[in-house]
Design a protein around this motif. Structure first.
Motif, PDB file in Angstrom:
ATOM      1  N   ASN A 145       0.790  -1.252   0.000  1.00 23.82           N
ATOM      2  CA  ASN A 145       0.000   0.000   0.000  1.00 23.82           C
ATOM      3  C   ASN A 145       0.813   1.288   0.000  1.00 23.82           C
ATOM      4  OD1 ASN A 145      -2.522  -1.307   0.048  1.00 23.82           O
ATOM      5  ND2 ASN A 145      -2.299  -1.654   2.236  1.00 23.82           N
ATOM      6  N   PRO A 146       1.652   1.440  -0.987  1.00 28.47           N
ATOM      7  CA  PRO A 146       2.313   2.747  -1.042  1.00 28.47           C
ATOM      8  C   PRO A 146       1.320   3.813  -1.518  1.00 28.47           C
ATOM      9  CG  PRO A 146       2.892   1.456  -2.969  1.00 28.47           C
ATOM     10  CD  PRO A 146       2.017   0.576  -2.126  1.00 28.47           C
ATOM     11  N   GLN A 147       1.572   5.035  -1.176  1.00 32.17           N
ATOM     12  CA  GLN A 147       0.743   6.156  -1.655  1.00 32.17           C
ATOM     13  C   GLN A 147       0.920   6.324  -3.157  1.00 32.17           C
ATOM     14  OE1 GLN A 147       2.125   9.331   0.811  1.00 32.17           O
ATOM     15  NE2 GLN A 147       0.285  10.499   0.487  1.00 32.17           N
ATOM     16  N   LEU A 148       2.182   6.261  -3.557  1.00 34.77           N
ATOM     17  CA  LEU A 148       2.520   6.309  -4.971  1.00 34.77           C
ATOM     18  C   LEU A 148       3.878   5.626  -5.137  1.00 34.77           C
ATOM     19  CD1 LEU A 148       3.858   9.781  -6.127  1.00 34.77           C
ATOM     20  CD2 LEU A 148       3.379   9.319  -3.747  1.00 34.77           C
ATOM     21  N   VAL A 149       4.268   5.429  -6.377  1.00 33.89           N
ATOM     22  CA  VAL A 149       5.515   4.718  -6.670  1.00 33.89           C
ATOM     23  C   VAL A 149       6.448   5.636  -7.447  1.00 33.89           C
ATOM     24  CG1 VAL A 149       6.515   2.824  -8.011  1.00 33.89           C
ATOM     25  CG2 VAL A 149       4.509   2.420  -6.605  1.00 33.89           C
ATOM     26  N   TYR A 150       7.717   5.568  -7.074  1.00 32.93           N
ATOM     27  CA  TYR A 150       8.739   6.377  -7.739  1.00 32.93           C
ATOM     28  C   TYR A 150       9.507   5.496  -8.728  1.00 32.93           C
ATOM     29  CZ  TYR A 150      12.968   9.239  -8.265  1.00 32.93           C
ATOM     30  OH  TYR A 150      14.019   9.981  -8.769  1.00 32.93           O
ATOM     31  N   PHE A 151       9.646   5.993  -9.962  1.00 31.99           N
ATOM     32  CA  PHE A 151      10.456   5.312 -10.979  1.00 31.99           C
ATOM     33  C   PHE A 151      11.787   6.032 -11.077  1.00 31.99           C
ATOM     34  CE2 PHE A 151       7.240   2.631 -11.916  1.00 31.99           C
ATOM     35  CZ  PHE A 151       6.808   2.437 -13.219  1.00 31.99           C
ATOM     36  N   PRO A 152      12.900   5.416 -10.669  1.00 28.46           N
ATOM     37  CA  PRO A 152      14.185   6.066 -10.861  1.00 28.46           C
ATOM     38  C   PRO A 152      14.599   6.010 -12.334  1.00 28.46           C
ATOM     39  CG  PRO A 152      14.488   3.895  -9.896  1.00 28.46           C
ATOM     40  CD  PRO A 152      13.015   4.102 -10.022  1.00 28.46           C
ATOM     41  N   SER A 153      15.736   6.597 -12.618  1.00 35.68           N
ATOM     42  CA  SER A 153      16.272   6.527 -13.976  1.00 35.68           C
ATOM     43  C   SER A 153      16.909   5.154 -14.139  1.00 35.68           C
ATOM     44  CB  SER A 153      17.306   7.630 -14.169  1.00 35.68           C
ATOM     45  OG  SER A 153      17.933   7.486 -15.431  1.00 35.68           O
ATOM     46  N   ASP A 154      16.175   4.242 -14.712  1.00 35.74           N
ATOM     47  CA  ASP A 154      16.562   2.839 -14.772  1.00 35.74           C
ATOM     48  C   ASP A 154      16.141   2.332 -16.137  1.00 35.74           C
ATOM     49  OD1 ASP A 154      16.209   0.072 -12.489  1.00 35.74           O
ATOM     50  OD2 ASP A 154      16.321  -0.010 -14.683  1.00 35.74           O
ATOM     51  N   SER A 155      17.080   1.973 -16.961  1.00 31.58           N
ATOM     52  CA  SER A 155      16.767   1.619 -18.347  1.00 31.58           C
ATOM     53  C   SER A 155      15.828   0.431 -18.445  1.00 31.58           C
ATOM     54  CB  SER A 155      18.057   1.311 -19.102  1.00 31.58           C
ATOM     55  OG  SER A 155      18.775   2.487 -19.283  1.00 31.58           O
ATOM     56  N   PHE A 156      16.045  -0.560 -17.592  1.00 30.65           N
ATOM     57  CA  PHE A 156      15.172  -1.744 -17.627  1.00 30.65           C
ATOM     58  C   PHE A 156      13.751  -1.339 -17.278  1.00 30.65           C
ATOM     59  CE2 PHE A 156      13.887  -6.036 -17.423  1.00 30.65           C
ATOM     60  CZ  PHE A 156      13.059  -6.177 -16.321  1.00 30.65           C
ATOM     61  N   LEU A 157      13.632  -0.532 -16.254  1.00 32.35           N
ATOM     62  CA  LEU A 157      12.309  -0.089 -15.814  1.00 32.35           C
ATOM     63  C   LEU A 157      11.646   0.747 -16.897  1.00 32.35           C
ATOM     64  CD1 LEU A 157      10.218   0.094 -13.557  1.00 32.35           C
ATOM     65  CD2 LEU A 157      11.559   1.899 -12.518  1.00 32.35           C
ATOM     66  N   VAL A 158      12.423   1.651 -17.495  1.00 33.10           N
ATOM     67  CA  VAL A 158      11.865   2.510 -18.534  1.00 33.10           C
ATOM     68  C   VAL A 158      11.413   1.672 -19.731  1.00 33.10           C
ATOM     69  CG1 VAL A 158      12.453   4.345 -20.164  1.00 33.10           C
ATOM     70  CG2 VAL A 158      13.170   4.532 -17.800  1.00 33.10           C
ATOM     71  N   SER A 159      12.214   0.666 -20.062  1.00 31.55           N
ATOM     72  CA  SER A 159      11.855  -0.174 -21.215  1.00 31.55           C
ATOM     73  C   SER A 159      10.559  -0.939 -20.961  1.00 31.55           C
ATOM     74  CB  SER A 159      12.951  -1.199 -21.506  1.00 31.55           C
ATOM     75  OG  SER A 159      14.188  -0.574 -21.599  1.00 31.55           O
ATOM     76  N   ASN A 160      10.305  -1.242 -19.706  1.00 32.21           N
ATOM     77  CA  ASN A 160       9.116  -2.046 -19.373  1.00 32.21           C
ATOM     78  C   ASN A 160       8.084  -1.246 -18.591  1.00 32.21           C
ATOM     79  OD1 ASN A 160      10.054  -4.937 -20.214  1.00 32.21           O
ATOM     80  ND2 ASN A 160      11.766  -4.069 -19.056  1.00 32.21           N
ATOM     81  N   ALA A 161       8.163   0.066 -18.742  1.00 25.78           N
ATOM     82  CA  ALA A 161       7.312   0.943 -17.939  1.00 25.78           C
ATOM     83  C   ALA A 161       5.830   0.707 -18.168  1.00 25.78           C
ATOM     84  CB  ALA A 161       7.673   2.400 -18.207  1.00 25.78           C
ATOM     85  N   THR A 162       5.457   0.453 -19.404  1.00 26.58           N
ATOM     86  CA  THR A 162       4.027   0.292 -19.712  1.00 26.58           C
ATOM     87  C   THR A 162       3.425  -0.856 -18.920  1.00 26.58           C
ATOM     88  OG1 THR A 162       4.537   1.077 -21.929  1.00 26.58           O
ATOM     89  CG2 THR A 162       2.364   0.080 -21.602  1.00 26.58           C
ATOM     90  N   GLU A 163       4.142  -1.976 -18.913  1.00 25.36           N
ATOM     91  CA  GLU A 163       3.647  -3.150 -18.180  1.00 25.36           C
ATOM     92  C   GLU A 163       3.521  -2.833 -16.685  1.00 25.36           C
ATOM     93  OE1 GLU A 163       6.077  -6.623 -18.780  1.00 25.36           O
ATOM     94  OE2 GLU A 163       4.962  -7.777 -17.282  1.00 25.36           O
ATOM     95  N   VAL A 164       4.540  -2.167 -16.177  1.00 27.35           N
ATOM     96  CA  VAL A 164       4.552  -1.849 -14.738  1.00 27.35           C
ATOM     97  C   VAL A 164       3.414  -0.899 -14.384  1.00 27.35           C
ATOM     98  CG1 VAL A 164       5.904  -0.765 -12.899  1.00 27.35           C
ATOM     99  CG2 VAL A 164       7.039  -2.227 -14.571  1.00 27.35           C
TER     100      VAL A 164
END
Lengths: 697, 334
Positions: free
Chosen positions: B223-242
């Motif tokens: 139950n986070p209030q919101l989620v932070y996306f750091p500058s992370d290439s893997f995360l950015v590449s798969n951001a839509t799914e996340v």
């Protein structure tokens, strides 16, 4: 001018002063009244313009929300934005937004929604419009701004302007106007006194003295023409009479010499000789051996330049700690509160140091050189302060200002107190302190107003100009004083110091009355009061006026106490009461921690100081027996007493700064007030004990 | 006479050819070896457009890591063979793979003798790429694309009263790990809680795409209030799914980079546009190639201006709109 009967000169001076006051007051009032309609005409549209600008700005945000399909009833923080706008624009009273159905979607937190306003908003919001409308109704006075986007009406912004704001602004300005008028009186009076003294009083006194001398048969004096107006011909005529009498006597004496040489023993010569001797016994045609030059009206000439000098230094008094706070940066781990007081302490310290050093060399080099040097240092340091932005430089420049101030202060004090004749000394002293306090009143009052309008830099530039002007006045009015003798020998003071400090009664006066009094002055009045009032949101003009109240209380109430209360109460009683009242006035600031509490406290403090200020140094002298005082010297006692007083000046902001590092403002006020009152009471107890001991012995 | 004419003719021909040689040398395009990390992004586009706009002749040799750092040694070998005038690389992993850490970059393993410009690196000093930002003291320079963490948090707190912040990260991505550490420190100082969830790794130590749902759900369950996306290439590449998974839990996303907001549906972020950062990197490359500056003379910095992006589509889904006080400043994307 001392005369037996009320002479036309005295009443003339009084009439001129009265006329000046009336003219200044009347012209000031008339000017203010004439500007009142203009004020009303120009202010209202300006406020409406501001409301329009704010409505436009808020409208942009609403339109952006509409553009991006954000539902207008889902905007967060809108009320906070309205509150912030109102906080920054005191002339606005409320801000609301309603949709086309008339429902109030957003409003600031302070608006009072009653039936009348609700009905008004419902009606007006339901009416679409293309442009803004200025409305003046019972329930609402201000601007209605429609929020349209691509021709569709989405709601209306209501920005209410404060009708009372005009009155509040005018009230603030009125106080400033009254302050300026009061200060104009004082400045005009000072300049008038100088002008009258130069052009009227002094020449008349010289003429009157010459006539008195001639009445006594003294024809040796000649008037040096001041070269001004009618007095030129009067001086010449009187000199011509004296010349004529002298030349007749000399001719008669020469003729007798001639005849007695040629006709020695002739019968008529005896009568001639007797007549000549009778004339020589009754009249004086040559200056006597113990001639004392009559020099009236010198001392008042220094009053105006000293007044201007004091004015120049006091302009910044109301905001030095505030300026220091703005320049604050961490230094050596010292607290902000402590550092805020350092510039004041630095000024006091270097004032204290400059005085004795100047005193040592004063006799040798002469007062004129030190006055000019002091004015130069003051002007330069004040001017440079206008451009300073770093805290360290600010402290250095305040120290330099203290040096310049100390040099001129001591020289002028020396002129007033030691340069005047014995019979003039009390008047000279009153002139000195009058110039000191009127300069302080005017400086603090004007400085606050100027700071609000021209900023701190503007005030320092004005201070530098005023210091230069005082320099010019000193240049024309200060007498030639080349200096004579060697530097003052300080050995005498060194040997006296030990004797003086060991005197318990003297030490108790210093420790429990004098130093706490100075701590309250510099720590509470000059440091804490401006910062506290600034924290309450008071303008610089207001802060300057509050400091003025203190000086005015001393000017007007002090002489009252000196004249009346000193007859019925002892000096010790007055000092103790004054200290307790001073402490209580500060505690009022703690109890009523508002602007008004501080104002009342400062006023009472002024009354308190005027109770004990005239008597404390006398108490210091009374601590010694007559024979002790003769041995040590009154001057030594007063010099050392003055030194300790100045230590109190330096300690004031330091102590208050340290207190604020550990406690909040209210607690600091309580501690300072309690401490001051306790010191006064302690002195009272010690005084009683010493009194009883003396009675027993 | 004939001999004289022949000499004159030969000299003229030599002069003409030498001038032609000079001209052709002047006209010869600069060769820039471009190493993308996850395909051509706006960063690369901005970089290349800069030269085109200024009509600086450049030949781009483009390679793509496809998010696999194991490809980097091959690129190093190729660079050493063809010897371009400058090497451009996207991201921290790419930069470390080509140029090596600052304290250990042997010439046989890394590119040391050809000037390099890195782009979209969030923390070059902490990543051990350079010693300090004023001068790399190496044959490389570059640009930072991330707003300072404090500034990002201020932007975030202007919308949310922060109490519980979730962070998704790739344990192999230095940027990610450093961002998490900074957030944890800020959380202790400012009184908000950090909960994190790391992506799983494959055998080759690269992050595992299959681990994404589990990592996200694990985070969402806390139950986070919101989620932070750091500058992370893997995360950015798969951001839509996340983001899609998080949207099901109605958890908004604050991203440190642009793409998750503009392309993947993250709600908002304080970002530098990749395109602009790419152009800024190209400006530095121009300083090296055209004006002859050494990379160590060019400081590593970022653009001073950031954009507060707000995705309106995500806002409508989550029923979370930009606050009124920011409306004038946010850049709305859909």
């Amino acid at each position: 001018m001392k005369t037996d009967n009320k002479t036309p000169v005295v009443s003339l001076t009084f009439k001129i002063n009265l006329l000046t006051i009336a003219l200044i007051g009347l012209s000031g009032l008339l000017l203010s009244l004439s500007y009142l309609p203009i004020f009303d005409e120009t202010t209202k549209p300006l406020i409406d313009k501001k409301a329009y600008a704010i409505a436009e700005s808020l409208g942009l945000s609403f339109r952006k929300a509409i553009e991006n399909e954000i539902p207008l009833d889902r905007l967060q923080n809108t009320a906070l934005v309205f509150d912030q706008v109102l906080k920054e624009n005191k002339e606005l009273k409320s801000i609301m937004f309603a949709n086309p159905e008339g429902s109030l979607l957003y409003r600031d937190s302070g608006v009072n929604i009653d039936k009348g306003l609700t009905g008004f908003i419902k009606e007006k919001a339901g009416q679409s419009s293309r442009t803004y409308v200025l409305t003046s109704a019972d329930v609402f006075h201000g601007l209605e701004m429609p929020v349209n986007y691509h021709g569709i009406y989405y709601g209306k912004l209501f920005i209410e302007t404060d009708r009372e704001y005009y009155r509040q602004v005018f009230q603030d300005i009125l106080f400033d106007i009254l302050t300026v008028i009061l200060i104009s009186f004082i400045v005009a009076l000072e300049m008038l006194k100088l002008t009258i003294n130069l052009l009227v009083t002094r020449p008349i006194e010289l003429v009157a003295h010459a006539l008195d001398e001639m009445k006594k048969g003294h024809y040796w004096q000649r008037l040096k023409s001041s070269g001004l107006g009618e007095f030129v011909s009067i001086d010449r005529q009187l000199n011509a009479i004296a010349d004529s009498m002298t030349s007749r006597y000399r001719a008669a004496a020469a003729r007798y010499e001639n005849l007695s040489t040629r006709f020695a023993g002739a019968r008529g010569l005896g009568d001639a000789a007797r007549s000549l001797r009778a004339i020589e016994a009754e009249y004086l045609f040559e200056p006597p051996a113990d001639v004392r030059q009559y020099r009236p009206g010198r001392i008042p000439n220094y009053r105006a330049p000293f007044f201007i000098f004091m004015f120049s230094h006091m302009l910044c008094l109301s905001f030095v700690p505030i300026m220091s706070e703005k320049m604050y940066r961490p230094i050596m781990g010292l607290s902000k509160s402590f550092l805020n007081g350092v510039p004041i302490s630095a000024f006091m310290l270097f004032w204290a140091l400059a005085m004795p050093l100047t005193g040592i060399w004063l006799r040798r080099l002469g007062r004129r050189k030190f006055i000019f040097l002091g004015c130069l240092i003051s002007a330069l340091s004040l001017l440079l302060t206008a451009f300073v932005s770093r805290y360290e430089y600010f402290v250095v420049l305040r120290s330099l200002s203290g040096v310049g101030f100390g040099m001129v202060f001591l020289c002028v004090q020396d002129i007033f107190l030691r340069g005047s004749q014995q019979e003039e000394r009390s008047i000279a002293s009153s002139y000195f302190w009058a110039a000191f306090f009127s300069g302080t009143v005017c400086g603090t009052g004007i400085g606050g107003i100027l700071a609000d309008r021209a900023g701190f830099s503007g005030v320092f530039i004005a201070s530098a100009l005023a210091a230069c002007f005082s320099w010019v006045l000193f240049l024309f009015l200060a007498e030639e004083d080349k200096g004579s003798g060697e530097p003052k020998d300080m050995k005498h003071y060194d040997s006296a110091l030990g004797t003086i400090i060991k005197n318990i009664r003297f030490s108790s006066v210093v420790l429990f009355l004098s130093i706490p009094g100075k701590i309250v002055l510099t720590g509470f009045l000059y440091y804490l009061v401006p910062l506290t009032l600034h924290g309450f949101g008071a303008s610089q003009s207001f802060i300057g006026r509050v400091l003025m109240i203190f000086s005015l209380a001393i000017i007007f109430i002090g002489p009252f106490f000196a004249r009346h209360f000193s007859k019925y109460f002892s000096r010790a009683f007055l000092s103790v009461s004054g200290s307790v009242l001073a402490g209580s006035s500060i505690i009022i600031g703690f109890l009523v921690h508002t602007v008004y509490g501080v104002v009342i406290g400062v006023t009472l403090l002024g009354i308190a100081r005027s109770m004990y200020l005239p008597v404390v140094d006398a108490l210091a002298l009374e601590a010694f027996r007559d024979e002790e005082l003769k041995k040590i010297g009154t001057a030594s006692v007063l010099s050392i007493y003055g030194l300790f007083e100045k230590a109190g000046n330096v300690l004031g902001p330091v102590i208050v700064g340290l207190l604020l590092s550990f406690a909040d403002t209210r607690s600091a006020l309580l501690l300072i007030g309690t401490g001051t009152a306790a010191c006064g009471l302690l002195y009272g107890v010690l005084h009683l004990i010493e009194g009883k001991k003396a009675a027993v012995s | 006479m004939n001999r004289r004419c022949l000499v004159y003719l030969l000299v003229t021909i030599c002069l003409v050819f030498s001038q032609a040689g000079l001209l052709s040398a002047a006209m010869k395009p600069y060769r820039i070896y471009v190493v993308a990390w996850r395909g051509i992004t706006n960063g690369e586009r901005g970089f290349m457009d800069y030269f085109t706009d200024r009509k600086i002749p450049v030949e781009f040799i483009i390679r793509d890591c496809e998010s696999d750092k194991n490809r980097l040694p091959d690129f190093v070998r190729e660079i050493k063979e063809i010897r371009p005038d400058l090497v451009y690389v996207f991201g921290t992993s790419g930069a470390l793979g080509l140029f090596g850490p600052r304290d250990n970059h042997p010439a046989d393993k890394y590119i040391t003798d050809i000037p390099g410009v890195f782009n979209i690196v969030s923390v070059p000093v902490e990543s051990n790429l350079v010693e300090n930002l004023n001068s790399s003291n190496r044959n490389i320079t570059g640009t930072v694309h991330i707003a300072p963490m404090e500034t990002q948090l201020n932007a975030l707190k202007s919308v949310f009263r922060l109490t519980r912040l979730g962070v998704l990260y790739n344990p192999q991505e230095k940027n990610s790990v450093l961002a998490l550490k900074k957030l944890e420190k800020a959380g202790k100082e400012q009184g908000f809680e950090i909960i994190s969830s790391a992506f799983g790794l494959k055998e080759d130590k690269n992050p595992d795409k299959a681990s994404i749902p589990e990592a996200v759900v694990r985070l969402a369950a806390q139950n986070p209030q919101l989620v932070y996306f750091p500058s992370d290439s893997f995360l950015v590449s798969n951001a839509t799914e996340v983001v899609d998974i998080l949207n099901r839990y109605r958890i908004p996303v604050f991203s440190a980079t642009e793409d998750p907001i503009s392309k993947s549906g993250a709600l908002m972020g304080l970002v530098c546009h990749y395109y602009n950062v790419g152009m800024y990197s190209a400006y530095k490359a121009e300083q090296i190639l055209v004006h002859g500056k050494k990379p160590s003379e060019i400081p590593i910095d970022s653009l001073n201006r950031f954009s507060f992006l707000f995705n309106m589509t995500a806002a409508k889904k989550l029923d979370l709109y930009p606050p009124f006080n920011l409306l004038k400043f946010v850049e709305i994307v859909r």
